[in-house]
Scaffold this motif. Structure first.
Motif, PDB file in Angstrom:
ATOM      1  N   ALA A  23       0.850  -1.192   0.000  1.00  0.00           N
ATOM      2  CA  ALA A  23       0.000   0.000   0.000  1.00  0.00           C
ATOM      3  C   ALA A  23       0.887   1.243   0.000  1.00  0.00           C
ATOM      4  N   LEU A  24       0.420   2.280  -0.658  1.00  0.00           N
ATOM      5  CA  LEU A  24       1.170   3.531  -0.719  1.00  0.00           C
ATOM      6  C   LEU A  24       1.165   4.189   0.656  1.00  0.00           C
ATOM      7  N   ARG A  25       2.352   4.431   1.195  1.00  0.00           N
ATOM      8  CA  ARG A  25       2.479   5.040   2.523  1.00  0.00           C
ATOM      9  C   ARG A  25       2.761   6.530   2.461  1.00  0.00           C
ATOM     10  N   GLY A  26       3.377   6.978   1.372  1.00  0.00           N
ATOM     11  CA  GLY A  26       3.685   8.398   1.250  1.00  0.00           C
ATOM     12  C   GLY A  26       4.144   8.731  -0.155  1.00  0.00           C
ATOM     13  N   ALA A  27       3.978   9.985  -0.535  1.00  0.00           N
ATOM     14  CA  ALA A  27       4.373  10.443  -1.863  1.00  0.00           C
ATOM     15  C   ALA A  27       5.035  11.805  -1.745  1.00  0.00           C
ATOM     16  N   ASP A  28       6.043  12.017  -2.560  1.00  0.00           N
ATOM     17  CA  ASP A  28       6.734  13.296  -2.640  1.00  0.00           C
ATOM     18  C   ASP A  28       6.873  13.668  -4.117  1.00  0.00           C
ATOM     19  N   PRO A  29       6.120  14.665  -4.609  1.00  0.00           N
ATOM     20  CA  PRO A  29       5.215  15.587  -3.917  1.00  0.00           C
ATOM     21  C   PRO A  29       3.985  14.880  -3.356  1.00  0.00           C
ATOM     22  N   GLU A  30       3.399  15.488  -2.329  1.00  0.00           N
ATOM     23  CA  GLU A  30       2.221  14.914  -1.714  1.00  0.00           C
ATOM     24  C   GLU A  30       1.001  15.119  -2.599  1.00  0.00           C
ATOM     25  N   GLU A  31       0.021  14.231  -2.413  1.00  0.00           N
ATOM     26  CA  GLU A  31      -1.205  14.328  -3.187  1.00  0.00           C
ATOM     27  C   GLU A  31      -1.937  15.636  -2.884  1.00  0.00           C
ATOM     28  N   SER A 110      -1.710  -0.517  -8.186  1.00  0.00           N
ATOM     29  CA  SER A 110      -1.628   0.723  -8.942  1.00  0.00           C
ATOM     30  C   SER A 110      -2.456   1.803  -8.270  1.00  0.00           C
ATOM     31  N   GLY A 111      -2.246   3.005  -8.699  1.00  0.00           N
ATOM     32  CA  GLY A 111      -2.992   4.142  -8.159  1.00  0.00           C
ATOM     33  C   GLY A 111      -2.632   5.407  -8.915  1.00  0.00           C
ATOM     34  N   ALA A 112      -3.202   6.507  -8.502  1.00  0.00           N
ATOM     35  CA  ALA A 112      -2.952   7.789  -9.161  1.00  0.00           C
ATOM     36  C   ALA A 112      -3.186   8.915  -8.165  1.00  0.00           C
ATOM     37  N   PHE A 113      -2.482  10.009  -8.358  1.00  0.00           N
ATOM     38  CA  PHE A 113      -2.686  11.216  -7.557  1.00  0.00           C
ATOM     39  C   PHE A 113      -2.238  12.412  -8.391  1.00  0.00           C
ATOM     40  N   SER A 114      -2.472  13.598  -7.895  1.00  0.00           N
ATOM     41  CA  SER A 114      -2.106  14.806  -8.636  1.00  0.00           C
ATOM     42  C   SER A 114      -1.441  15.811  -7.707  1.00  0.00           C
ATOM     43  N   PHE A 115      -0.631  16.666  -8.291  1.00  0.00           N
ATOM     44  CA  PHE A 115      -0.019  17.800  -7.595  1.00  0.00           C
ATOM     45  C   PHE A 115       0.043  18.959  -8.577  1.00  0.00           C
ATOM     46  N   SER A 116       0.264  20.132  -8.063  1.00  0.00           N
ATOM     47  CA  SER A 116       0.268  21.331  -8.908  1.00  0.00           C
ATOM     48  C   SER A 116       1.541  22.124  -8.703  1.00  0.00           C
ATOM     49  N   ILE A 117       1.931  22.818  -9.743  1.00  0.00           N
ATOM     50  CA  ILE A 117       3.059  23.743  -9.698  1.00  0.00           C
ATOM     51  C   ILE A 117       2.498  25.146  -9.936  1.00  0.00           C
ATOM     52  N   PRO A 124      -7.826  19.332 -14.159  1.00  0.00           N
ATOM     53  CA  PRO A 124      -6.612  18.508 -14.112  1.00  0.00           C
ATOM     54  C   PRO A 124      -6.704  17.350 -15.090  1.00  0.00           C
ATOM     55  N   PRO A 125      -5.565  16.866 -15.610  1.00  0.00           N
ATOM     56  CA  PRO A 125      -5.572  15.714 -16.515  1.00  0.00           C
ATOM     57  C   PRO A 125      -6.063  14.466 -15.803  1.00  0.00           C
ATOM     58  N   ALA A 126      -6.811  13.647 -16.530  1.00  0.00           N
ATOM     59  CA  ALA A 126      -7.363  12.422 -15.944  1.00  0.00           C
ATOM     60  C   ALA A 126      -6.316  11.326 -15.927  1.00  0.00           C
ATOM     61  N   ALA A 127      -6.429  10.442 -14.942  1.00  0.00           N
ATOM     62  CA  ALA A 127      -5.520   9.296 -14.872  1.00  0.00           C
ATOM     63  C   ALA A 127      -5.854   8.327 -15.998  1.00  0.00           C
ATOM     64  N   PRO A 128      -4.852   7.710 -16.619  1.00  0.00           N
ATOM     65  CA  PRO A 128      -5.115   6.789 -17.735  1.00  0.00           C
ATOM     66  C   PRO A 128      -5.833   5.538 -17.270  1.00  0.00           C
ATOM     67  N   ALA A 129      -6.821   5.116 -18.045  1.00  0.00           N
ATOM     68  CA  ALA A 129      -7.571   3.903 -17.688  1.00  0.00           C
ATOM     69  C   ALA A 129      -6.801   2.639 -18.010  1.00  0.00           C
ATOM     70  N   ASP A 130      -5.797   2.720 -18.905  1.00  0.00           N
ATOM     71  CA  ASP A 130      -5.064   1.521 -19.315  1.00  0.00           C
ATOM     72  C   ASP A 130      -3.888   1.219 -18.411  1.00  0.00           C
ATOM     73  N   HIS A 131      -3.795   1.887 -17.256  1.00  0.00           N
ATOM     74  CA  HIS A 131      -2.695   1.627 -16.330  1.00  0.00           C
ATOM     75  C   HIS A 131      -3.192   0.895 -15.087  1.00  0.00           C
ATOM     76  N   THR A 132      -4.402   0.343 -15.163  1.00  0.00           N
ATOM     77  CA  THR A 132      -4.964  -0.426 -14.064  1.00  0.00           C
ATOM     78  C   THR A 132      -5.150  -1.874 -14.503  1.00  0.00           C
ATOM     79  N   GLU A 133      -5.940  -2.633 -13.750  1.00  0.00           N
ATOM     80  CA  GLU A 133      -6.131  -4.047 -14.066  1.00  0.00           C
ATOM     81  C   GLU A 133      -6.943  -4.223 -15.348  1.00  0.00           C
ATOM     82  N   HIS A 134      -6.514  -5.169 -16.183  1.00  0.00           N
ATOM     83  CA  HIS A 134      -7.322  -5.573 -17.323  1.00  0.00           C
ATOM     84  C   HIS A 134      -8.167  -6.757 -16.858  1.00  0.00           C
ATOM     85  N   PRO A 135      -9.504  -6.675 -16.940  1.00  0.00           N
ATOM     86  CA  PRO A 135     -10.348  -7.721 -16.329  1.00  0.00           C
ATOM     87  C   PRO A 135     -10.124  -9.112 -16.913  1.00  0.00           C
ATOM     88  N   VAL A 136      -9.930  -9.204 -18.241  1.00  0.00           N
ATOM     89  CA  VAL A 136      -9.751 -10.524 -18.852  1.00  0.00           C
ATOM     90  C   VAL A 136      -8.416 -11.133 -18.416  1.00  0.00           C
TER      91      VAL A 136
END
Length: 262
Positions: A23-31, A110-117, A124-136
């Motif tokens: 599990a994701l415990r921390g991110a730098d930059p933070e979400e 897998s997961g996704a988060f965003s940060f700003s500069i 904000p740009p959407a997270a890609p759907a093809d970077h998660t589980e493929h059901p088949v």
């Protein structure tokens, strides 16, 4: 000897490390953070060690374009981290980070988060759907894994019964042993083929990508599957040798001939 080989087969080739997924415990930059200046790296910290892939990070700019990143690495050689170098000159706005790593138990997470500069973007740009589980792919891989567990249990159970109970007639045990061996070999071969699509979250058709296939074999889960195949083949070669070297049911030790000397 055969029972010992089968036990090694189960321990090295079938069982995965126990415990929950990473599990994701921390991110730098933070979400959700808003930075005054552009960061140089993206660093993730997890609750356990993780394996990295070439495509572990995807970062999308405020105009929804994918940014070229450096090769993912462990930060400071810590196995529970993942880091990617960002290019210079990033524009102000919101960036979306999609990540995907391999848990110590061989499952991808897998997961996704965003940060700003500077300041957040209106959209904000959407997270890609093809970077998660493929059901088949996930369904096929899970089916192969459960078949492998069942077959390994059948092999170990039949071998343990034969070794510990020593029944006078072992012929009825040949069918369970053969079924378990062939099922485990077939399931393992299927898992090897599906390993790259399973890790990347792509369709089963991408299993034909030779580069992705060879890359998946170099990871810890791929090496474990190869070890299982090698042990299965070793057991298949060992059984005929044991049959040839063991005496038949009608074997009797030869009596020494009487000495001609008093």
């Amino acid at each position: 000897m055969l029972l010992g080989a089968l036990l090694v087969l189960l321990l090295l080739g079938s069982a995965a490390p126990a415990g929950a997924h990473a599990a994701l415990r921390g991110a730098d930059p933070e979400e959700g953070s808003v930075l005054k200046s552009a960061p140089t790296h993206i660093t993730l910290t997890f609750t356990e060690s993780v394996g990295l892939m070439e495509d572990s990070f995807r970062v999308y700019s405020p105009d929804n374009r994918r940014i070229h990143l450096g090769e993912p690495q462990h930060a400071d050689d810590a196995s529970d981290t993942a880091r990617a170098k960002l290019p210079g000159g990033l524009a102000d706005g919101t960036y979306t980070v999609a990540w995907r790593v391999i848990s110590a138990d061989s499952h991808p997470v897998s997961g996704a988060f965003s940060f700003s500069i500077g300041k957040p973007s209106p959209t904000p740009p959407a997270a890609p759907a093809d970077h998660t589980e493929h059901p088949v792919t996930k369904s096929l891989y899970d089916t192969g894994r459960y078949l492998a567990y069942t077959a390994a249990a059948l092999l170990i159970g039949a071998a343990a019964f034969a070794a510990l109970c020593r029944p006078p007639d072992t012929a009825p045990l040949r069918a369970p042993l053969l079924i378990g061996w062939w099922t485990l070999l077939t399931a393992t071969a299927a898992l090897l083929v599906l390993r790259a699509p399973y890790e990347k979250g792509t369709s089963p058709a991408t299993a034909l990508d030779l580069d992705a296939f060879t890359g998946a074999l170099t990871g810890r889960p791929g090496l474990a599957l190869l070890t299982r195949v090698a042990l299965l083949l070793a057991v298949a070669l060992l059984v005929p040798l044991l049959r040839r070297s063991s005496p038949g049911p009608g074997w009797r030790p030869a009596r020494p001939s009487p000495s001609p000397w008093p």
